[in-house]
Design a protein around this motif. Structure first.
Motif, short mmCIF file in Angstrom:
data_model
loop_
_atom_site.label_atom_id
_atom_site.label_comp_id
_atom_site.label_asym_id
_atom_site.label_seq_id
_atom_site.Cartn_x
_atom_site.Cartn_y
_atom_site.Cartn_z
N LEU A 285 72.89 75.29 -7.43
CA LEU A 285 72.48 76.63 -6.99
C LEU A 285 73.69 77.40 -6.49
O LEU A 285 73.84 78.59 -6.75
CB LEU A 285 71.44 76.54 -5.87
N GLY A 286 74.59 76.70 -5.76
CA GLY A 286 75.76 77.38 -5.22
C GLY A 286 76.81 77.66 -6.28
O GLY A 286 77.45 78.70 -6.27
N GLY A 287 76.98 76.75 -7.21
CA GLY A 287 77.99 76.92 -8.24
C GLY A 287 78.81 75.67 -8.41
O GLY A 287 79.42 75.20 -7.45
N VAL A 288 78.83 75.11 -9.63
CA VAL A 288 79.55 73.87 -9.88
C VAL A 288 81.05 74.11 -9.77
O VAL A 288 81.56 75.14 -10.19
CB VAL A 288 79.24 73.33 -11.29
N GLY B 240 76.12 79.69 -10.87
CA GLY B 240 75.47 79.65 -9.56
C GLY B 240 75.73 80.93 -8.80
O GLY B 240 76.21 81.93 -9.36
N LEU B 241 75.44 80.91 -7.49
CA LEU B 241 75.54 82.13 -6.70
C LEU B 241 76.99 82.57 -6.49
O LEU B 241 77.33 83.75 -6.63
CB LEU B 241 74.87 81.92 -5.34
N ILE B 242 77.87 81.60 -6.19
CA ILE B 242 79.28 81.97 -5.98
C ILE B 242 79.87 82.52 -7.28
O ILE B 242 80.66 83.47 -7.27
CB ILE B 242 80.10 80.78 -5.47
N GLY B 243 79.47 81.91 -8.40
CA GLY B 243 79.94 82.40 -9.69
C GLY B 243 79.54 83.85 -9.90
O GLY B 243 80.30 84.66 -10.42
N GLY B 244 78.32 84.19 -9.45
CA GLY B 244 77.85 85.56 -9.58
C GLY B 244 78.62 86.51 -8.69
O GLY B 244 78.86 87.66 -9.05
N ARG C 8 84.95 84.91 -12.50
CA ARG C 8 86.05 84.08 -12.95
C ARG C 8 85.66 82.61 -13.06
O ARG C 8 85.52 81.91 -12.07
CB ARG C 8 87.26 84.22 -12.02
N GLU C 9 85.52 82.17 -14.28
CA GLU C 9 85.14 80.80 -14.56
C GLU C 9 86.15 79.83 -13.95
O GLU C 9 87.35 80.03 -14.07
CB GLU C 9 85.08 80.61 -16.07
N VAL C 10 85.65 78.78 -13.25
CA VAL C 10 86.58 77.77 -12.75
C VAL C 10 86.62 76.62 -13.74
O VAL C 10 85.75 76.49 -14.59
CB VAL C 10 86.15 77.22 -11.38
N ALA C 11 87.63 75.79 -13.61
CA ALA C 11 87.76 74.65 -14.51
C ALA C 11 86.59 73.71 -14.31
O ALA C 11 86.42 73.15 -13.25
CB ALA C 11 89.08 73.92 -14.25
N HIS C 12 85.76 73.60 -15.30
CA HIS C 12 84.66 72.64 -15.24
C HIS C 12 84.29 72.30 -16.66
O HIS C 12 84.28 73.17 -17.51
CB HIS C 12 83.46 73.24 -14.52
#
Lengths: 306, 327
Positions: free
Chosen positions: B266-269, B314-318, B322-326
């Motif tokens: 929910l928060g962001g992977v 997730g929410l932080i992504g929104g 900026r996509e993080v490395a995952h």
């Protein structure tokens, strides 16, 4: 300890194992063919049990209830595959776990909303009520005996389906090389829906059969789901044969552990102490079995070595 | 676009501001609710070291949460009944001291993580998910069938445990304790991600073969990460038990493990603060939707399904984009 009591427990273990096989066969097929981990399989088991209890309660016919369980579980499986699961094949396992976890929440609370929090009861059909007399003076409940026999028949049918029929060939081909059979003109997405519905029907069937000896309630599917995972890990993911051997092994270990361990500890502890230690250890027995298998064969008894 | 660190700072400030407001407005329940969110966030921060950084999808972290809870329950139970935990081979007395309980919770859950990790890290992928789930369930059934500490009914602790010079019976001091621990855990988690160990761990997640080729053993990295992860979740378990003054086998239940993963998603992977945002969102939803309908988990399921299928960030992504490395 009498030999008769031991044989009765042996049969109980066998009955438990056969039911576990119906659950784990679907799971292992779905994983083998689609590479998908499906936590919602336990919900399908619950749907089967509820459909059977509701229809059998309304019509008074156990057979109709069983038919309803098969139909409802297969339909739920197909519906879920078409709407949700289909989008998950290319995702990593984390997404699959989460999406199917979300499905559990939806199914469980949906069922609670429809049927309420109180358990339903499914009656054993009249013809299978009461004890059956077996050779050597063994007396065993007729219904549980029927579960063992029907379960074995279904298992044999499943083996025949996989080994002998055209659909079985395609399922096995799907396990071996997905893209190849797609290129050869087999409609992959239809095959996936079919495998998913087949696995779901098996789970629903198991739920309905067990529903007559346990109460039918929300949350009944998840303990069985986790046991089915243990079975699959022991048997090797994707292997139906492994699932069968491991199911019986887990069924027997669990049932006989609960029966024998307290007796074993009773030989050198006082009665209540033996009961406590024995029961606590018995509840862990199958996980210890799983750990032992993992140490020697990390891919399970029948899993492909990597 | 807002930077991620700005979002993170805002979250930490908000998390402190809400209970402060509640203190002024005399709404002690809001403080308790925020404390609950902070503790659940701590558990998920622990899991995130294994899951986000190491790519180890553990569906059995409730085992460590429960062990931490029972470490608190057992020690405090013996302290309140004035009986020793054990007399042989050496005497161990119960205690009501929070720091001692925390150390016990951390050590026991780290040991359990070491044992579970040694076995389950021999496998990968789906096997790992199923095995961690199964081991978690093993603890659940053990807690139910072991009657000495309440069995299925669990253990009640009459008074919250003590912390030197703080009145932990009032909600605010206890919140501050939990908040500081969460901040420390986030710091540890951030330092690990930046360390050479964390970089190697992330590399092992992205490409195991390359990591092996340069002479690093992924198994040991993962085991170490799994142990740290389990220890932090265990500490969260001890605090959670202290918050409720109650432990029961439900802390071991597999739904708990599932919820920890849900917080992270929910928060962001792959975000440091993903678990914190997720846990807060969960507690808000639980409180708000739970008031709207008894069947609020249906809505949670639907939201979760939508996030997984359509909103991977997730929410932080929104918020921070900026996509993080995952992978």
């Amino acid at each position: 300890m009498s030999a008769l009591l031991f044989i009765e427990q042996l049969l109980n273990g066998l009955q438990f194992g056969v039911m576990l096989f119906l659950m784990s066969a679907g799971l292992t097929l779905i994983f083998g063919v689609m590479g998908l981990i499906n936590l919602a399989h336990g919900s399908i088991y619950m749907i089967g049990a509820f459909a059977a209890a509701a229809v059998a309660g309304a019509t008074g016919s156990f057979v109709l209830g069983l038919g309803a369980a098969l139909a409802a579980a297969a339909a739920a499986g197909a519906l879920v595959e078409l709407t949700v699961i289909r989008r998950l094949y290319d995702r990593d396992h984390l997404d699959q776990v989460l999406a199917t976890f979300a499905l559990i929440l939806i199914f469980s609370e949906g069922t609670r909303w429809l049927f309420g929090s109180f358990p339903l009861f499914l009656d054993v059909p009249d013809a299978l009520r009461g004890p059956a007399e077996l050779p050597f003076g063994i007396v065993y409940p007729r219904y549980r005996l029927a579960i063992i026999l029907i379960g074995l028949v279904v298992a044999a049918g499943l083996f025949a389906l996989i080994a002998k029929t055209r659909i079985g060939v395609r399922i096995r081909a799907g396990e071996a090389d997905r893209e190849m059979i797609g290129a050869l003109g087999v409609d992959i997405s239809k095959l996936y829906t079919l495998v998913f519905a087949l696995g779901a029907a098996l789970a629903g069937f198991a739920g309905a059969m067990v529903g007559a000896i346990q109460s039918v309630e929300v949350g009944m599917g998840e303990p069985v789901l986790i046991l089915a995972f243990v079975v699959i890990v022991i048997g090797g993911i994707g292997s139906i044969r492994g699932a069968f051997v491991a199911s019986i092994l887990v069924g027997l270990t669990d049932t006989l552990g609960r029966f024998l361990l307290p007796i074993l500890f009773g030989t050198f502890l006082d009665a209540s102490g033996a009961n406590i230690v024995g029961t606590a250890l018995a509840s862990m027995a199958i996980y210890i079995l799983m750990a032992a298998v993992l140490i020697f064969r990390p891919t399970g008894l029948f899993g492909a070595a990597t | 676009m807002i930077r991620e660190w700005q979002v993170n700072a805002a979250i930490m400030a908000l998390l402190l501001a809400v209970p402060l407001w509640a203190l002024v407005a005399d709404e002690p329940f809001t403080i308790t609710l925020t404390t609950r969110a902070v503790i659940l966030a701590l558990a998920a921060v622990g899991l995130n070291i294994a899951l986000g950084l190491g790519g180890l999808v553990s569906l059995g972290h409730a085992a460590f949460f429960g062990i931490g809870g029972y470490a608190m329950g057992i020690l405090a139970h013996h302290a309140q009944t004035y009986t020793p935990v054990m007399e042989w081979p050496f005497l161990i007395e119960g205690t009501k001291s929070m720091p001692l309980i925390w150390v016990t919770a951390i050590v026991t859950s780290a040991l359990a993580a070491l044992l579970i990790g040694l076995l389950s890290l021999r496998t990968t992928g789906v096997y790992f998910i199923m095995i961690t789930l199964a081991f978690g369930q093993m603890f659940f059934y053990f807690a139910i069938s072991w009657p000495a500490y309440g069995g299925e009914d669990g253990l009640s602790i009459y008074l919250r445990n003590d912390f030197p010079r703080l009145n932990t019976l009032r909600p605010m001091p206890f919140f501050v304790i939990c908040y500081v621990i969460l901040a420390l855990a986030l710091l540890v988690s951030w330092r690990i991600a930046k360390s050479s160990f964390g970089l190697a761990l992330a590399a092992a997640r992205q490409n195991e073969v390359r990591v092996r080729t340069v002479g690093i053993d992924p198994y040991r990295l993962r085991l170490f990460a799994f142990v740290i992860s389990g220890a932090i979740t265990g500490l969260a378990g001890a605090l959670f038990a202290d918050l409720n003054r109650f432990v029961s086998p439900t802390m071991f239940s597999w739904q708990m493990s599932g919820e920890f993963i849900v917080f992270i998603i929910l928060g962001g992977v792959g975000r440091l603060f993903g678990p914190v945002v997720g846990a807060c969102l969960f507690v808000i939803l639980e409180h708000w939707l739970g008031g709207v309908s008894d069947y609020w988990l249906i809505f949670l399921g639907a939201i979760l399904l939508l996030v997984v299928l359509f909103a991977r960030g997730g929410l932080i992504g929104g918020l921070a984009g900026r996509e993080v490395a995952h992978d």
